[in-house]
Design a protein around this motif. Sequence first.
Motif, PDB file in Angstrom:
ATOM      1  N   ALA A 256       1.075  -1.453  -0.049  1.00 47.96           N
ATOM      2  CA  ALA A 256       0.016   0.094  -0.073  1.00 47.96           C
ATOM      3  C   ALA A 256       0.999   1.324  -0.404  1.00 47.96           C
ATOM      4  O   ALA A 256       0.548   2.107  -0.918  1.00 47.96           O
ATOM      5  CB  ALA A 256      -1.060  -0.222   1.108  1.00 47.96           C
ATOM      6  N   GLU A 257       2.182   1.435   0.948  1.00 48.90           N
ATOM      7  CA  GLU A 257       2.963   2.742   0.931  1.00 48.90           C
ATOM      8  C   GLU A 257       3.404   2.683  -0.768  1.00 48.90           C
ATOM      9  O   GLU A 257       3.548   3.674  -1.133  1.00 48.90           O
ATOM     10  CB  GLU A 257       3.637   2.668   1.492  1.00 48.90           C
ATOM     11  CG  GLU A 257       2.862   1.990   3.089  1.00 48.90           C
ATOM     12  CD  GLU A 257       3.959   2.781   4.573  1.00 48.90           C
ATOM     13  OE1 GLU A 257       5.335   2.263   4.563  1.00 48.90           O
ATOM     14  OE2 GLU A 257       3.424   2.074   5.498  1.00 48.90           O
ATOM     15  N   SER A 258       3.852   1.473  -1.037  1.00 49.92           N
ATOM     16  CA  SER A 258       4.320   1.196  -2.601  1.00 49.92           C
ATOM     17  C   SER A 258       3.669   1.934  -3.279  1.00 49.92           C
ATOM     18  O   SER A 258       4.241   2.956  -4.183  1.00 49.92           O
ATOM     19  CB  SER A 258       5.183   0.258  -3.219  1.00 49.92           C
ATOM     20  OG  SER A 258       3.861  -0.190  -3.250  1.00 49.92           O
TER      21      SER A 258
ATOM     22  N   GLU B 190      -7.447 -10.358   5.000  1.00 48.24           N
ATOM     23  CA  GLU B 190      -9.232 -10.025   4.337  1.00 48.24           C
ATOM     24  C   GLU B 190      -8.719  -8.868   4.389  1.00 48.24           C
ATOM     25  O   GLU B 190      -8.935  -7.431   3.708  1.00 48.24           O
ATOM     26  CB  GLU B 190     -10.328 -10.900   4.983  1.00 48.24           C
ATOM     27  CG  GLU B 190     -11.605  -9.782   3.977  1.00 48.24           C
ATOM     28  CD  GLU B 190     -12.664 -10.714   4.847  1.00 48.24           C
ATOM     29  OE1 GLU B 190     -13.845 -10.437   4.121  1.00 48.24           O
ATOM     30  OE2 GLU B 190     -12.769 -10.875   5.552  1.00 48.24           O
ATOM     31  N   ALA B 191      -8.250  -7.754   5.519  1.00 48.51           N
ATOM     32  CA  ALA B 191      -7.748  -6.550   5.691  1.00 48.51           C
ATOM     33  C   ALA B 191      -7.019  -6.264   4.954  1.00 48.51           C
ATOM     34  O   ALA B 191      -7.110  -4.883   4.763  1.00 48.51           O
ATOM     35  CB  ALA B 191      -7.695  -6.168   7.010  1.00 48.51           C
ATOM     36  N   GLY B 192      -6.085  -6.784   4.487  1.00 49.46           N
ATOM     37  CA  GLY B 192      -4.820  -6.708   4.052  1.00 49.46           C
ATOM     38  C   GLY B 192      -4.902  -6.403   2.160  1.00 49.46           C
ATOM     39  O   GLY B 192      -4.570  -5.131   1.798  1.00 49.46           O
ATOM     40  N   VAL B 193      -5.629  -7.307   2.233  1.00 49.59           N
ATOM     41  CA  VAL B 193      -5.929  -7.164   0.074  1.00 49.59           C
ATOM     42  C   VAL B 193      -7.067  -6.095   0.357  1.00 49.59           C
ATOM     43  O   VAL B 193      -6.895  -5.477  -0.176  1.00 49.59           O
ATOM     44  CB  VAL B 193      -7.074  -8.657   0.367  1.00 49.59           C
ATOM     45  CG1 VAL B 193      -7.651  -8.138  -0.903  1.00 49.59           C
ATOM     46  CG2 VAL B 193      -6.556  -9.268   0.475  1.00 49.59           C
ATOM     47  N   LEU B 194      -7.949  -5.124   1.319  1.00 51.46           N
ATOM     48  CA  LEU B 194      -9.391  -4.371   1.752  1.00 51.46           C
ATOM     49  C   LEU B 194      -7.982  -3.030   1.422  1.00 51.46           C
ATOM     50  O   LEU B 194      -8.134  -1.926   0.466  1.00 51.46           O
ATOM     51  CB  LEU B 194      -9.980  -4.053   2.240  1.00 51.46           C
ATOM     52  CG  LEU B 194     -10.888  -3.507   2.460  1.00 51.46           C
ATOM     53  CD1 LEU B 194     -11.147  -3.081   1.011  1.00 51.46           C
ATOM     54  CD2 LEU B 194     -12.026  -3.167   3.468  1.00 51.46           C
ATOM     55  N   GLU B 195      -6.391  -2.455   2.304  1.00 52.04           N
ATOM     56  CA  GLU B 195      -5.992  -1.894   2.195  1.00 52.04           C
ATOM     57  C   GLU B 195      -5.083  -1.670   1.072  1.00 52.04           C
ATOM     58  O   GLU B 195      -5.019  -0.445   0.626  1.00 52.04           O
ATOM     59  CB  GLU B 195      -4.667  -2.643   3.736  1.00 52.04           C
ATOM     60  CG  GLU B 195      -3.635  -1.218   4.040  1.00 52.04           C
ATOM     61  CD  GLU B 195      -3.114  -1.062   4.880  1.00 52.04           C
ATOM     62  OE1 GLU B 195      -1.955  -0.209   5.166  1.00 52.04           O
ATOM     63  OE2 GLU B 195      -2.656  -2.458   5.385  1.00 52.04           O
ATOM     64  N   VAL B 196      -4.359  -2.838   0.701  1.00 51.27           N
ATOM     65  CA  VAL B 196      -4.357  -2.808  -0.791  1.00 51.27           C
ATOM     66  C   VAL B 196      -4.740  -2.296  -1.738  1.00 51.27           C
ATOM     67  O   VAL B 196      -4.880  -0.783  -3.230  1.00 51.27           O
ATOM     68  CB  VAL B 196      -2.981  -3.630  -1.494  1.00 51.27           C
ATOM     69  CG1 VAL B 196      -2.867  -3.589  -2.487  1.00 51.27           C
ATOM     70  CG2 VAL B 196      -2.113  -4.604  -0.319  1.00 51.27           C
ATOM     71  N   LEU B 197      -6.013  -2.595  -2.318  1.00 51.42           N
ATOM     72  CA  LEU B 197      -6.944  -2.749  -3.626  1.00 51.42           C
ATOM     73  C   LEU B 197      -7.610  -0.958  -2.773  1.00 51.42           C
ATOM     74  O   LEU B 197      -7.935   0.419  -3.864  1.00 51.42           O
ATOM     75  CB  LEU B 197      -8.550  -3.239  -3.385  1.00 51.42           C
ATOM     76  CG  LEU B 197      -7.573  -4.842  -3.335  1.00 51.42           C
ATOM     77  CD1 LEU B 197      -9.040  -5.944  -3.384  1.00 51.42           C
ATOM     78  CD2 LEU B 197      -7.114  -4.771  -4.893  1.00 51.42           C
ATOM     79  N   THR B 198      -7.486  -0.431  -1.718  1.00 54.45           N
ATOM     80  CA  THR B 198      -8.460   0.381  -1.156  1.00 54.45           C
ATOM     81  C   THR B 198      -6.573   1.613  -1.408  1.00 54.45           C
ATOM     82  O   THR B 198      -7.223   3.007  -2.447  1.00 54.45           O
ATOM     83  CB  THR B 198      -8.828   1.087   0.765  1.00 54.45           C
ATOM     84  OG1 THR B 198      -9.321   0.344   0.401  1.00 54.45           O
ATOM     85  CG2 THR B 198      -8.807   2.751   0.814  1.00 54.45           C
ATOM     86  N   ALA B 199      -5.944   1.584  -1.183  1.00 59.99           N
ATOM     87  CA  ALA B 199      -4.783   1.943  -2.449  1.00 59.99           C
ATOM     88  C   ALA B 199      -4.422   2.217  -3.155  1.00 59.99           C
ATOM     89  O   ALA B 199      -4.252   3.243  -3.732  1.00 59.99           O
ATOM     90  CB  ALA B 199      -3.600   2.375  -1.558  1.00 59.99           C
ATOM     91  N   GLN B 200      -4.814   1.672  -4.208  1.00 56.79           N
ATOM     92  CA  GLN B 200      -5.442   1.354  -5.443  1.00 56.79           C
ATOM     93  C   GLN B 200      -5.944   2.448  -6.107  1.00 56.79           C
ATOM     94  O   GLN B 200      -6.266   3.480  -7.037  1.00 56.79           O
ATOM     95  CB  GLN B 200      -4.989  -0.107  -6.493  1.00 56.79           C
ATOM     96  CG  GLN B 200      -5.101   0.017  -7.678  1.00 56.79           C
ATOM     97  CD  GLN B 200      -5.658  -1.587  -8.040  1.00 56.79           C
ATOM     98  OE1 GLN B 200      -6.242  -2.451  -7.560  1.00 56.79           O
ATOM     99  NE2 GLN B 200      -5.519  -1.412  -9.485  1.00 56.79           N
TER     100      GLN B 200
END
Length: 491
Positions: free
Chosen positions: A208-210, A301-311
């Motif tokens: 997410a940070e990248s 699930e939370a990690g996937v959501l975090e990355v998709l939200t960042a995208q």
Amino acid sequence: MTTTRAEAAYLRSVTAFKNPMLDLLHGRFAPFVVAVLSNVFSPDRPAVAVADAHVEVAEAMDELRAAGYDTEDDRRLPAGSARDICRGWVRVGWLSLQIEDDVEVYRLSAHAVGALEIAGRAGGGRARVSRSRVRTLLDAVERLARDAETDPERRREALLAERAALDAEIAALDEGVIEPLDDEHLLEEAENVIHLARELPADFSRVAESIAAMQRDVVAELRRDARPTGDVLREYLERGRHVMQATPEGRAFQGALRLIGDPEHIDDLTDQLHAVLTQPFARLLTIEQRRELDAIARRVEAGVLEVLTAQRRASHVITVQVKTHDPIRDRQVDDLLRSVMAGLHRWSQTKTPGRVEPVRTLPLADIGHLRRSLSDVRPPGAPEPLASDESDVEFVDADTRAWGGPHYAELEAYVETLGESFDLAEAFARADEYTRRPVDLVGLLEIAHRRGLAEGDEVSVVEAVRPDGTTRRFAFTAVTAVRTTETDADD
């Protein structure tokens, strides 16, 4: 100059310790930072509202001071308010500040997640070199060797050997032969799963940070791009749509997403973990280990959501920036900001800068009246009456008012002289030339319509005279105007 091995190793260590994760762990107040961050944030609570975080940090500081962990001789807590401490953590890269659902929230950075994971492992004892951990390594190496093999025959032999082992195990089960594993071995397997799961939150945060860093780079690059908007529009919109492929972490995540992105896979993972926790060996797990096993699916699930939200956020920001990109305006804003900063710097360097009165309100524009309702199409007030004084009217060539609309006043006065009924064509033919324009025929018809009309079977033909002297003939059904009385209207 040749660098010695010791110097090279030292320089690598210096670079490593500049990493915010190691900076967190070896800082003076590291125990306090780790304790507070681990209490405020959890896998089920990855984002905390700024106001709530400040309150919780303040409460933790009060409790620790009350317990005697911060004295004048032994300062173990940082100075300042909870707000100052949290903002400091944002500056050094341990927390990130974001807007979610119009609320300002804190999130742990990937560095902080990694530091908490290291501290948790160190506090829980060193990981054992178990059969499960070695088996994980050997399976990973075997899978790597198999995937890297380019010889079709060798890959076929490896697959056949794997299938033969599976067939032998299935045959043994069909014969009722089963070798149950002892509880100690299953406990090792569970600890290995917990160890692997602890690294996932930091991995998701790094992805997410990248993506967020790439978004900032693209926006900064766009602001520096002096090309016209049309030239950069397609390029940057394409980067916004494919933001996930722009970083190595994002490309790696896409590969992992094919394994864990399907909700059915998350449900299967949850069911498998619940089944494990119901087995007899699970009684050997500590309460913390059982809690970590149970939370693995939610972490994923939370990690996937975090990355998709960042995208999604990065794609939206890049798209909006591209659509509003104006190189000239951006340069003007940048120049203005630089001039303001330079002026503030010069002012701050003076010996007696004096007192500066703040701008409490911005000047208001005198715009008269604003419409209060968009549904009301009527003007806010009656317009000013038109001026009737024609003494100051001057025309250069000719009086252009002759080309305007019907002369209603003259026509009304003319109709009053025609009696109770009249033929429209005859009345128009007997009118003055000044009121026999084509538009005056329309005006006369309108006045006759208000009085009452009676259409005949014949066709009337009239000749109208334009202001420039040209004529125009019109044919229409014969019309007789009849004055309508109140009694006739009632009947």
